[in-house]
Write a protein that holds these residues in place. Sequence first.
Motif, PDB file in Angstrom:
ATOM      1  N   MET A   1       0.855  -1.181   0.000  1.00  9.31           N
ATOM      2  CA  MET A   1       0.000   0.000   0.000  1.00  9.31           C
ATOM      3  C   MET A   1       0.890   1.229   0.000  1.00  9.31           C
ATOM      4  O   MET A   1       1.752   1.376   0.847  1.00  9.31           O
ATOM      5  CB  MET A   1      -0.894  -0.047   1.237  1.00  9.31           C
ATOM      6  N   SER A   2       0.688   2.113  -0.948  1.00  6.31           N
ATOM      7  CA  SER A   2       1.507   3.315  -1.035  1.00  6.31           C
ATOM      8  C   SER A   2       1.055   4.352  -0.018  1.00  6.31           C
ATOM      9  O   SER A   2      -0.074   4.334   0.454  1.00  6.31           O
ATOM     10  CB  SER A   2       1.426   3.894  -2.443  1.00  6.31           C
ATOM     11  N   LYS A   3       1.953   5.255   0.304  1.00  3.03           N
ATOM     12  CA  LYS A   3       1.664   6.316   1.251  1.00  3.03           C
ATOM     13  C   LYS A   3       0.740   7.343   0.604  1.00  3.03           C
ATOM     14  O   LYS A   3       0.853   7.646  -0.568  1.00  3.03           O
ATOM     15  CB  LYS A   3       2.985   6.970   1.661  1.00  3.03           C
ATOM     16  N   LEU A   4      -0.176   7.883   1.397  1.00  2.65           N
ATOM     17  CA  LEU A   4      -1.062   8.925   0.889  1.00  2.65           C
ATOM     18  C   LEU A   4      -0.283  10.230   0.762  1.00  2.65           C
ATOM     19  O   LEU A   4       0.647  10.480   1.514  1.00  2.65           O
ATOM     20  CB  LEU A   4      -2.237   9.132   1.845  1.00  2.65           C
ATOM     21  N   GLN A 122      -9.271   5.122  -1.395  1.00  2.00           N
ATOM     22  CA  GLN A 122      -7.830   4.926  -1.228  1.00  2.00           C
ATOM     23  C   GLN A 122      -7.417   5.254   0.205  1.00  2.00           C
ATOM     24  O   GLN A 122      -6.622   4.526   0.806  1.00  2.00           O
ATOM     25  CB  GLN A 122      -7.062   5.812  -2.210  1.00  2.00           C
ATOM     26  N   SER A 123      -7.969   6.304   0.767  1.00  2.00           N
ATOM     27  CA  SER A 123      -7.674   6.671   2.151  1.00  2.00           C
ATOM     28  C   SER A 123      -8.160   5.593   3.115  1.00  2.00           C
ATOM     29  O   SER A 123      -7.480   5.269   4.089  1.00  2.00           O
ATOM     30  CB  SER A 123      -8.336   8.007   2.494  1.00  2.00           C
ATOM     31  N   ALA A 124      -9.340   5.041   2.840  1.00  2.00           N
ATOM     32  CA  ALA A 124      -9.892   3.985   3.696  1.00  2.00           C
ATOM     33  C   ALA A 124      -8.997   2.747   3.675  1.00  2.00           C
ATOM     34  O   ALA A 124      -8.725   2.135   4.718  1.00  2.00           O
ATOM     35  CB  ALA A 124     -11.300   3.629   3.244  1.00  2.00           C
ATOM     36  N   GLU A 138     -12.014   4.580  10.314  1.00  2.00           N
ATOM     37  CA  GLU A 138     -12.798   3.718   9.428  1.00  2.00           C
ATOM     38  C   GLU A 138     -13.739   4.583   8.602  1.00  2.00           C
ATOM     39  O   GLU A 138     -14.373   5.502   9.126  1.00  2.00           O
ATOM     40  CB  GLU A 138     -13.592   2.743  10.293  1.00  2.00           C
ATOM     41  N   PHE A 139     -13.799   4.301   7.321  1.00  2.00           N
ATOM     42  CA  PHE A 139     -14.660   5.046   6.408  1.00  2.00           C
ATOM     43  C   PHE A 139     -15.768   4.123   5.905  1.00  2.00           C
ATOM     44  O   PHE A 139     -15.500   2.982   5.539  1.00  2.00           O
ATOM     45  CB  PHE A 139     -13.874   5.523   5.180  1.00  2.00           C
ATOM     46  N   THR A 140     -16.979   4.644   5.868  1.00  2.00           N
ATOM     47  CA  THR A 140     -18.093   3.960   5.225  1.00  2.00           C
ATOM     48  C   THR A 140     -18.626   4.915   4.171  1.00  2.00           C
ATOM     49  O   THR A 140     -19.110   5.996   4.497  1.00  2.00           O
ATOM     50  CB  THR A 140     -19.203   3.606   6.226  1.00  2.00           C
TER      51      THR A 140
END
Length: 179
Positions: A1-4, A122-124, A138-140
């Motif tokens: 997973m790449s860094k944001l 992507q952030s989630a 956590e994103f919904t």
Amino acid sequence: MSKLPYPLNITDLLSLETFFAAVATELGGFDEYRYVSAGEEGAQEIQHLFEKVFLPNQRILLAQIAETPLTDNATGLTRATFACSLLVLEKMGGAGTTPADKLEARNRTWLAMLRVVGQIRQSAEYAAAMATEEDEVEFTIYQDRLLPIGRIANAQVQGWLLDVDVTIPVNQYLFPEEG
């Protein structure tokens, strides 16, 4: 997973708003980003923005936080869920706007909203991969419900509304360490 390309350290309302502003900046393509209040106060702020600030053909990303219910899990961790709405809108020109103009604006804002959904997804994924129990964000994303908007605050607009829940642990605020 790449860094944001921006920090994902959501710990309160201010850092959540900073996150939304960073998403708008990272994506580009928005003439304005604004956080607006919820409820009647938010409606008045939006009306003012569309009457006095935003210009025709500008693409705008608005963020709003409606409520923050608290939930507990079996291990005693309390989490707050920020119920957020994001709006991608384009203010339309005068009364001579044709159905084709509206469709083109609706298409531009739809594509912009899909980019917002992708950035939040992507952030989630990044948050899930990097989280510990103490800092888990956590994103919904309710992406099955991109709601079309054609008028807001007495202004002709074309755009979309998306509901997103952002959940964070809050035990550190409920039970601060004695010091």
